[in-house]
Design a protein around this motif. Structure first.
Motif, PDB file in Angstrom:
ATOM      1  N   HIS A  36       1.044  -0.908  -0.034  1.00 52.11           N
ATOM      2  CA  HIS A  36      -0.235  -0.287   0.388  1.00 52.11           C
ATOM      3  C   HIS A  36       0.889   1.168   0.201  1.00 52.11           C
ATOM      4  O   HIS A  36      -0.030   2.304  -0.347  1.00 52.11           O
ATOM      5  N   GLU A  37       1.922   0.932   0.417  1.00 54.61           N
ATOM      6  CA  GLU A  37       3.279   2.507   0.433  1.00 54.61           C
ATOM      7  C   GLU A  37       3.553   2.675  -1.033  1.00 54.61           C
ATOM      8  O   GLU A  37       4.263   3.939  -1.106  1.00 54.61           O
ATOM      9  N   LEU A  38       3.643   1.193  -2.647  1.00 55.34           N
ATOM     10  CA  LEU A  38       4.582   1.561  -3.215  1.00 55.34           C
ATOM     11  C   LEU A  38       3.108   2.024  -4.099  1.00 55.34           C
ATOM     12  O   LEU A  38       2.553   1.299  -4.880  1.00 55.34           O
ATOM     13  N   ALA A  39       2.737   3.781  -4.079  1.00 56.55           N
ATOM     14  CA  ALA A  39       1.693   4.054  -5.159  1.00 56.55           C
ATOM     15  C   ALA A  39       2.208   5.268  -6.068  1.00 56.55           C
ATOM     16  O   ALA A  39       2.354   5.592  -6.991  1.00 56.55           O
ATOM     17  N   GLN A  40       3.474   5.735  -5.371  1.00 55.96           N
ATOM     18  CA  GLN A  40       4.329   7.193  -6.063  1.00 55.96           C
ATOM     19  C   GLN A  40       5.815   6.137  -5.632  1.00 55.96           C
ATOM     20  O   GLN A  40       6.917   5.437  -5.313  1.00 55.96           O
ATOM     21  N   THR A  41       6.296   6.973  -7.166  1.00 56.84           N
ATOM     22  CA  THR A  41       7.624   6.569  -7.615  1.00 56.84           C
ATOM     23  C   THR A  41       8.432   6.941  -6.563  1.00 56.84           C
ATOM     24  O   THR A  41      10.088   5.701  -6.073  1.00 56.84           O
ATOM     25  N   GLU A  42       8.479   8.134  -5.803  1.00 57.42           N
ATOM     26  CA  GLU A  42       9.628   7.863  -5.025  1.00 57.42           C
ATOM     27  C   GLU A  42      10.134   6.709  -3.777  1.00 57.42           C
ATOM     28  O   GLU A  42      10.768   6.259  -2.770  1.00 57.42           O
ATOM     29  N   ALA A  43       8.912   6.453  -3.770  1.00 56.50           N
ATOM     30  CA  ALA A  43       8.431   5.163  -2.832  1.00 56.50           C
ATOM     31  C   ALA A  43       8.971   4.120  -2.890  1.00 56.50           C
ATOM     32  O   ALA A  43       9.806   3.007  -2.189  1.00 56.50           O
ATOM     33  N   PHE A  44       9.297   3.961  -4.287  1.00 55.69           N
ATOM     34  CA  PHE A  44      10.293   2.654  -4.648  1.00 55.69           C
ATOM     35  C   PHE A  44      11.648   2.302  -4.451  1.00 55.69           C
ATOM     36  O   PHE A  44      12.252   1.559  -4.737  1.00 55.69           O
ATOM     37  N   VAL A  45      12.018   3.781  -4.511  1.00 57.75           N
ATOM     38  CA  VAL A  45      13.380   3.700  -3.610  1.00 57.75           C
ATOM     39  C   VAL A  45      13.922   2.919  -2.708  1.00 57.75           C
ATOM     40  O   VAL A  45      14.892   1.973  -2.546  1.00 57.75           O
ATOM     41  N   ARG A  46      13.127   2.635  -1.731  1.00 54.34           N
ATOM     42  CA  ARG A  46      13.265   1.744  -0.451  1.00 54.34           C
ATOM     43  C   ARG A  46      12.917   0.108  -1.069  1.00 54.34           C
ATOM     44  O   ARG A  46      13.772  -0.272  -0.761  1.00 54.34           O
ATOM     45  N   ALA A  47      12.731   0.035  -2.540  1.00 57.14           N
ATOM     46  CA  ALA A  47      11.746  -1.246  -2.150  1.00 57.14           C
ATOM     47  C   ALA A  47      13.394  -1.772  -3.122  1.00 57.14           C
ATOM     48  O   ALA A  47      13.380  -3.169  -2.946  1.00 57.14           O
ATOM     49  N   VAL A  48      14.133  -0.462  -4.312  1.00 57.78           N
ATOM     50  CA  VAL A  48      15.217  -0.854  -4.767  1.00 57.78           C
ATOM     51  C   VAL A  48      16.537  -1.008  -3.993  1.00 57.78           C
ATOM     52  O   VAL A  48      17.652  -1.306  -4.455  1.00 57.78           O
ATOM     53  N   ASP A  49      16.400  -0.461  -2.984  1.00 58.43           N
ATOM     54  CA  ASP A  49      17.633  -0.391  -2.375  1.00 58.43           C
ATOM     55  C   ASP A  49      18.338  -1.637  -1.778  1.00 58.43           C
ATOM     56  O   ASP A  49      17.082  -2.338  -2.016  1.00 58.43           O
ATOM     57  N   GLY A  50      19.444  -1.702  -1.629  1.00 56.54           N
ATOM     58  CA  GLY A  50      20.120  -2.554  -0.679  1.00 56.54           C
ATOM     59  C   GLY A  50      20.367  -3.452  -1.757  1.00 56.54           C
ATOM     60  O   GLY A  50      20.978  -4.909  -1.221  1.00 56.54           O
ATOM     61  N   GLN A  51      20.489  -3.540  -3.226  1.00 61.45           N
ATOM     62  CA  GLN A  51      20.717  -4.487  -3.699  1.00 61.45           C
ATOM     63  C   GLN A  51      21.924  -4.628  -4.636  1.00 61.45           C
ATOM     64  O   GLN A  51      22.304  -3.921  -5.315  1.00 61.45           O
ATOM     65  N   PRO A  52      22.633  -5.386  -4.103  1.00 66.88           N
ATOM     66  CA  PRO A  52      24.596  -5.375  -4.637  1.00 66.88           C
ATOM     67  C   PRO A  52      24.679  -5.890  -6.327  1.00 66.88           C
ATOM     68  O   PRO A  52      23.933  -6.430  -6.803  1.00 66.88           O
ATOM     69  N   GLN A  53      25.607  -4.856  -7.323  1.00 71.30           N
ATOM     70  CA  GLN A  53      25.412  -5.300  -8.136  1.00 71.30           C
ATOM     71  C   GLN A  53      25.769  -6.670  -8.686  1.00 71.30           C
ATOM     72  O   GLN A  53      26.858  -7.053  -7.490  1.00 71.30           O
ATOM     73  N   LYS A  54      25.862  -6.686  -9.565  1.00 72.00           N
ATOM     74  CA  LYS A  54      25.727  -8.595  -9.646  1.00 72.00           C
ATOM     75  C   LYS A  54      26.700  -9.257 -11.179  1.00 72.00           C
ATOM     76  O   LYS A  54      27.164  -9.654 -11.757  1.00 72.00           O
TER      77      LYS A  54
END
Length: 343
Positions: free
Chosen positions: A136-154
């Motif tokens: 429910h928090e993923l409605a605006q684009t900036e909210a997705f910064v948290r979702a994609v953060d913390g993923q190491p470069q592959k």
């Protein structure tokens, strides 16, 4: 598939398969906007017994990545950004694990090598709850910064193709920041409006209009479990738009007619960069392409969504197969692929 008779025969074959498989959704075939075959199957709302209609709006899942790519190329055309713009210049201190060498072009072509928040090479099923941020928090684009953060470069940027949902989220964040407009407005202004798409857009899953199909996890028409807890409440750069089949046909023809971007830009986006063995398709920039042949393809698979739409720029024929269940369209899509493979 070169004339109306071939398209009509294809329509008959897909109709038989859709009915045999119990598909819920729509199959639509037209030649340059002239309808050859169109049929709806199953229910848009199982609890209330509301049937799908040929005009029903369906979720597009990853097929809507094309909108993100087109918006990016539009801003590039206006010199707001460039293909070789380092994304770090836009992100600043955000998403520090994204390699400083990643460019806009790397994101567009799935060659960034960044870690993916929805890694398609990982061991998870479409009905799993994979999002780490409350939907429910993923409605605006900036909210997705948290979702994609913390993923190491592959892998190093530019080294290899790896289909990357997170890359298109990062791209949406970048487009929003450089344009100074909400991402959804950028897409509407630069893609949907010039294409004449009045019934295409990013709908909230918790307030779908009556002419949009609810997405269901299972094909079983008795199952009422929807995808509302599996996906962002409003989709973003990597997916989540809705459209009816007629809108997708209009979209393809608008691209071919230069209504969204100049012909040479579309040609560059439709230029194959890589053959993807697992998909038996090539990839350009935001679009899949036939392994051999002229077709341009968009495809999406998500909880409660399955879709493939293909445009032949030579015959201007569009075939769209879309379902409001996770697996519903694939039997019919396989029949379509087999038809294309015939000599």
């Amino acid at each position: 598939m070169t004339d109306a008779l071939d398209l009509a025969a294809l329509g008959g074959s897909l109709d038989v398969r859709a009915r045999e498989s119990g598909m819920s959704g729509v199959v639509s075939i037209d030649a340059d906007g002239v309808q050859v075959f169109s049929s709806a199957y199953g229910l848009a709302d199982r609890a209330h017994g509301i049937p799908n209609d040929v005009g029903t709006m369906f979720a597009m899942a990853s097929a809507s990545k094309a909108f993100t790519a087109l918006a990016a190329m539009s801003l590039i055309g206006d010199s707001v950004i460039a293909l070789d713009t380092p994304v770090r210049d836009i992100l600043g201190a955000d998403l520090p694990l994204v390699d400083d060498a990643v460019t806009v072009e790397h994101l567009l072509t799935h060659t960034s090598g960044i870690g993916d928040y929805l890694d398609e090479e990982a061991d998870w099923e479409v009905e799993d709850y994979v999002l780490t941020v409350p939907v429910h928090e993923l409605a605006q684009t900036e909210a997705f910064v948290r979702a994609v953060d913390g993923q190491p470069q592959k892998s190093p940027p530019g080294e290899r193709f790896a289909y990357n949902n997170g890359g298109y989220i990062v791209l949406a964040i970048a487009l929003e920041r450089v344009s100074g407009m909400p991402f959804h407005d950028v897409v509407a202004q630069r893609v949907l409006t010039p294409a004449g798409l009045t019934r295409t857009g990013f709908l909230r899953l918790d307030e779908l209009p009556g002419d949009a199909a609810i997405g269901y996890l299972a094909d079983d028409p008795q199952s009422l479990r929807t995808n509302v807890l599996h996906l962002p409440v409003r989709g973003n750069g990597d997916g989540g738009a809705f459209s009816d089949a007629a809108g997708l046909s209009r979209f393809w023809r608008a691209l071919a007619d230069g209504l969204v971007l100049p012909d040479e830009v579309i040609a560059e986006m439709w230029r194959p960069r890589v053959f993807v063995e697992s998909e038996r398709l090539r990839y350009g920039m935001g679009f899949w392409l036939d392994a051999e042949g002229p077709g341009i393809v968009l495809e999406g698979y998500d909880a409660g969504v399955s879709i493939r739409t293909r445009f032949d720029p030579e015959t201007r024929a569009t075939v769209t197969i879309v379902s409001n269940s996770s697996e519903g369209a694939w039997d019919v899509i396989r029949t379509f692929v087999e038809h294309l493979a015939r000599p």
